[in-house]
Design a protein around this motif. Structure first.
Motif, PDB file in Angstrom:
ATOM      1  N   ARG A 279      -2.771 -12.946  11.644  1.00 21.98           N
ATOM      2  CA  ARG A 279      -3.312 -13.782  12.714  1.00 21.98           C
ATOM      3  C   ARG A 279      -2.204 -14.169  13.679  1.00 21.98           C
ATOM      4  O   ARG A 279      -1.030 -14.246  13.322  1.00 21.98           O
ATOM      5  CB  ARG A 279      -3.955 -15.042  12.135  1.00 21.98           C
ATOM      6  N   LYS A 280      -2.578 -14.415  14.937  1.00 20.27           N
ATOM      7  CA  LYS A 280      -1.595 -14.774  15.954  1.00 20.27           C
ATOM      8  C   LYS A 280      -0.848 -16.038  15.580  1.00 20.27           C
ATOM      9  O   LYS A 280       0.336 -16.182  15.893  1.00 20.27           O
ATOM     10  CB  LYS A 280      -2.283 -14.938  17.309  1.00 20.27           C
TER      11      LYS A 280
ATOM     12  N   GLY B  82      -3.186 -10.153  15.437  1.00 25.39           N
ATOM     13  CA  GLY B  82      -4.597 -10.335  15.135  1.00 25.39           C
ATOM     14  C   GLY B  82      -5.397  -9.044  15.087  1.00 25.39           C
ATOM     15  O   GLY B  82      -6.616  -9.062  15.197  1.00 25.39           O
TER      16      GLY B  82
END
Length: 341
Positions: free
Chosen positions: A157-158, A164
């Protein structure tokens, strides 16, 4: 270079920055990595004459940053790739980025001038990237530098420092499980959430197709959206003359003003009418599903789609659509060129 001399240079380049560096040998080489100590904590991870690896900590995130200045000799470059590959393979849990001057192109388009044949060096670099589970990221328009990141890092995830990107294998398993669960629950109306269609030329050959799904939508809403998707695709292609056929009689009759599909579908019909106005001429008719098998087959593909997907190249159309008998094509040709009376 004495440390005091480099400290003076670093102070001019970035006042207040912390740094680590590898001194040059003779007139070539020399590597330095600088960072903001107010936000990032850095410490030496590994180094050699040709690379400098620094652990950069930002809160709970940690990156192993490899700053590379590869040698001109192919043999020495291969030794460098092997050395770095061993480090990356033993630290799979860490997020890593490799950047700098690799002194070898990954693609022939990156090479400008010169007489040296870089094909072997390109192969060495590609082998190193694949063996180390790295991904080449294009950071510049002409791709003059490489920034290599571990694929597992790209899929984070960012908020955890990744991009992502979804892992295709995991996504595929999740979609299959979703379909299995839908069938296990006996939801016979799951097709009401999918729609699709095909676009043919004047000879009846399929030139494009599309499929998609909408959650929590009625049958009529999805059938209206399927027509809207097709009109948008035709508009993007530049089609000005269109013969529209659909197996949803309520949608066709609503567009013609002969029926009402309900207030929930009216916004979709409004968008359809706006696109129809852009055409130079069109016809719109209802046909039974038996005569619309290609579009019905595309609608079935929507069940496994994430949102909407277009197929613009006829060669990439799903094989289930390509295998539709030529009966529909013959009907299209007959309507375009009716037999002489």
């Amino acid at each position: 270079m004495p440390s005091q001399t480099f400290a003076a240079i670093a102070g001019k380049l970035w006042p207040g920055a912390d740094y680590l560096y590898v001194d040059a040998l003779g007139a070539s080489g020399g590597i330095a990595t600088l960072w903001n100590p107010m936000k990032i904590k850095g410490k030496l991870f590994a180094s050699s004459q040709y690379f400098l690896a620094v652990s950069l900590h930002y809160g709970d995130l940690c990156w192993q940053m490899f700053n590379i200045y590869a040698p001109n000799s192919r043999a020495r470059r291969r030794n460098l790739w092997e050395e770095i590959s061993k480090i990356t393979m033993t630290n799979q849990k860490d997020k890593m980025m490799l950047a700098g001057d690799f002194n070898a192109p990954l693609y022939s388009s990156e090479k400008c001038g010169g007489l040296e044949d870089f094909s072997d060096s390109m192969s060495d670099l590609a082998t190193f990237i694949n063996a180390s589970n790295l991904v080449d990221i294009d950071l510049q328009e002409e791709k003059k530098r490489l920034a290599l990141v571990n694929w597992d890092t790209m899929c984070l995830r960012k908020s955890l420092g990744g991009l992502g990107i979804q892992k295709i294998n995991a996504l595929n398993k999740a979609l299959i499980a979703k379909v299995g669960w839908t069938l296990a629950k006996g939801e016979a109306d799951c097709n009401s959430q999918v729609g699709g269609g095909v676009i043919r030329d004047q000879l009846g050959d399929m030139i494009a197709a599309y499929a998609g799904n909408l959650s929590e939508s009625s049958v009529t809403q999805v059938e209206g959206m399927a027509l809207l998707w097709g009109l948008k695709m035709a508009n993007n292609i530049g089609i000005k003359h269109l013969e529209i056929e659909g197996d949803s009689k309520v949608i066709i009759d609503s567009i013609k003003g002969k029926a009402s599909a309900g207030w929930k579908v009216e916004p979709i019909l409004r968008d359809i009418r706006q696109l129809l106005v852009k055409l130079e001429d069109f016809t719109i008719d209802h046909i039974f599903r038996e005569g619309n098998r290609a579009a019905d087959s595309m609608a079935a593909k929507g069940r496994l789609q994430m949102g909407l997907r277009y197929w613009r190249n006829p060669n990439t159309l799903p094989i289930t659509v390509k295998e539709i008998p030529d009966k529909e094509k013959a009907l299209c040709q007959e309507r375009t060129n009716p037999p002489a009376q």
